[in-house]
Scaffold this motif. Structure first.
Motif, PDB file in Angstrom:
ATOM      1  N   GLU A 137      34.647  48.701  30.991  1.00  0.00           N
ATOM      2  CA  GLU A 137      34.888  47.571  31.906  1.00  0.00           C
ATOM      3  C   GLU A 137      36.074  47.924  32.797  1.00  0.00           C
ATOM      4  O   GLU A 137      37.096  48.400  32.308  1.00  0.00           O
ATOM      5  CB  GLU A 137      35.223  46.288  31.133  1.00  0.00           C
ATOM      6  N   PHE A 138      35.921  47.625  34.092  1.00  0.00           N
ATOM      7  CA  PHE A 138      37.002  47.949  35.026  1.00  0.00           C
ATOM      8  C   PHE A 138      37.752  46.683  35.416  1.00  0.00           C
ATOM      9  O   PHE A 138      37.667  46.253  36.562  1.00  0.00           O
ATOM     10  CB  PHE A 138      36.446  48.645  36.272  1.00  0.00           C
ATOM     11  N   ARG A 139      38.372  46.036  34.451  1.00  0.00           N
ATOM     12  CA  ARG A 139      39.186  44.881  34.808  1.00  0.00           C
ATOM     13  C   ARG A 139      40.363  44.759  33.846  1.00  0.00           C
ATOM     14  O   ARG A 139      40.417  45.415  32.812  1.00  0.00           O
ATOM     15  CB  ARG A 139      38.357  43.592  34.850  1.00  0.00           C
ATOM     16  N   ILE A 140      41.265  43.873  34.217  1.00  0.00           N
ATOM     17  CA  ILE A 140      42.531  43.737  33.502  1.00  0.00           C
ATOM     18  C   ILE A 140      42.509  42.543  32.544  1.00  0.00           C
ATOM     19  O   ILE A 140      43.290  42.494  31.587  1.00  0.00           O
ATOM     20  CB  ILE A 140      43.694  43.614  34.539  1.00  0.00           C
ATOM     21  N   SER A 141      41.637  41.580  32.797  1.00  0.00           N
ATOM     22  CA  SER A 141      41.473  40.419  31.908  1.00  0.00           C
ATOM     23  C   SER A 141      42.798  39.756  31.506  1.00  0.00           C
ATOM     24  O   SER A 141      43.052  39.506  30.328  1.00  0.00           O
ATOM     25  CB  SER A 141      40.674  40.810  30.652  1.00  0.00           C
ATOM     26  N   ASN A 142      43.624  39.502  32.529  1.00  0.00           N
ATOM     27  CA  ASN A 142      44.836  38.691  32.300  1.00  0.00           C
ATOM     28  C   ASN A 142      45.867  39.373  31.389  1.00  0.00           C
ATOM     29  O   ASN A 142      46.533  38.713  30.597  1.00  0.00           O
ATOM     30  CB  ASN A 142      44.425  37.325  31.709  1.00  0.00           C
ATOM     31  N   PHE A 143      45.985  40.680  31.504  1.00  0.00           N
ATOM     32  CA  PHE A 143      46.905  41.426  30.632  1.00  0.00           C
ATOM     33  C   PHE A 143      48.084  41.996  31.417  1.00  0.00           C
ATOM     34  O   PHE A 143      47.897  42.754  32.360  1.00  0.00           O
ATOM     35  CB  PHE A 143      46.130  42.553  29.936  1.00  0.00           C
ATOM     36  N   MET A 144      49.264  41.649  31.072  1.00  0.00           N
ATOM     37  CA  MET A 144      50.506  42.244  31.595  1.00  0.00           C
ATOM     38  C   MET A 144      50.515  42.448  33.113  1.00  0.00           C
ATOM     39  O   MET A 144      50.888  43.519  33.592  1.00  0.00           O
ATOM     40  CB  MET A 144      50.740  43.593  30.911  1.00  0.00           C
ATOM     41  N   LEU A 145      50.141  41.412  33.842  1.00  0.00           N
ATOM     42  CA  LEU A 145      50.012  41.571  35.303  1.00  0.00           C
ATOM     43  C   LEU A 145      51.315  41.993  35.979  1.00  0.00           C
ATOM     44  O   LEU A 145      51.305  42.791  36.912  1.00  0.00           O
ATOM     45  CB  LEU A 145      49.496  40.262  35.916  1.00  0.00           C
TER      46      LEU A 145
END
Ligand code: IPE
Ligand code: IPE
Ligand code: MG
Length: 252
Positions: free
Chosen positions: A193-201
């Motif tokens: 998956e190529f996303r960050i999903s609300n992690f350590m923005l």
């Protein structure tokens, strides 16, 4: 040359963060319920923590449960909480043996009381370990963390401990759950998956991102080595030009 031998230990990331994803799909591939995937993900946690500590990485942060994951079916959430409790208790002695300090970030108050109690106990019992800090992001989301930081800041301003003019990046960093930790130089996400999903923005502003198709329960030391080797071939420019970076290198 093995992957491990290709790693330049003088240029290791100080902090590696991992979005551990793909447990459900792994279970499905094995004809099992999603929880089977979570259980098998524990081996990958152990392997990556061991590999990072052995190499000399100072901080490893694992995204284990997001604020949004509370919206999963109750049976899965309960199983995850139970697994978390079991894993924390089972791993304390290994953490101590490996001189690893346990830490947690996220909305810990939203965890079941029993989980919180055992988590705090494990954190307390490993607090003197100084080879590596293993941080679990539990009931964590970056937007939640930022909202908390803004609330704390507003409170300080109301109390006169800080003025709007004093607010800078350092001040905000200190109010995040990760206050005192360096930003991760390398962020890994498994499962394709190529996303960050609300992690350590905030913290990943300049992190190198590494995506692998490996599903989390299959992740082993070699996979961590591969990510680090890839990271070490990147040119981190921080807004400068490649020429500027190379002049500095040549002068060293
Ligand atoms: C990651 O695996 C573990 C958690 C988010 C708790 P998933 O459970 O998200 O697995 P997939 O993405 O459905 O395969
Ligand atoms: C991200 O994985 C959260 C964790 C790894 C704990 P998810 O599986 O929840 O992310 P999405 O829903 O695919 O973005
Ligand atoms: Mg997922």
């Amino acid at each position: 040359m093995s992957l491990k031998d290709q790693i330049n230990t003088g240029q290791l990331p100080k902090h590696i963060a991992i979005i551990m994803d793909g447990n459900g799909r792994w279970a499905k591939q094995h004809g099992q319920h999603r929880v089977f995937g979570h259980k098998n993900g524990v081996t990958a946690v152990r392997e990556s923590a061991e590999a990072a500590a052995e190499l000399g990485v100072s901080y490893l942060t694992l995204y284990a449960f997001s604020t949004e994951n509370w919206n999963r079916p109750k049976i899965e959430v309960n199983a995850l909480m139970q697994l978390l409790l079991q894993t924390i208790n089972n791993e304390i002695s290994t953490l101590n043996k490996n001189n690893i300090r346990l830490n947690a970030i996220g909305d810990l108050d939203s965890l079941p009381a029993i989980n919180r109690k055992h988590l705090m106990k494990a954190i307390e019992e490993t607090k003197h370990n100084d080879r590596m800090t293993l941080t679990l992001a539990l009931s964590y989301s970056s937007r939640w963390e930022i909202v908390q930081a803004v609330k704390k800041l507003a409170d300080k301003i109301v109390k006169g401990e800080c003025t709007p003019e004093m607010v800078d990046a350092q001040c905000i960093e200190g109010l995040l759950n990760t206050g005192g930790m360096p930003d991760p130089e390398l962020l890994i996400r498994t499962s394709g998956e190529f996303r960050i999903s609300n992690f350590m923005l905030w913290q990943i502003a300049y992190s190198e991102l590494y995506f692998t198709n490996t599903l989390w329960p299959d992740f082993r030391k070699e996979d961590l080595y591969a990510a680090i080797v890839d990271y070490q071939h990147r040119e981190r420019r921080f807004g400068k030009t490649s020429e500027q970076i190379n002049i500095v290198k040549d002068q060293k």
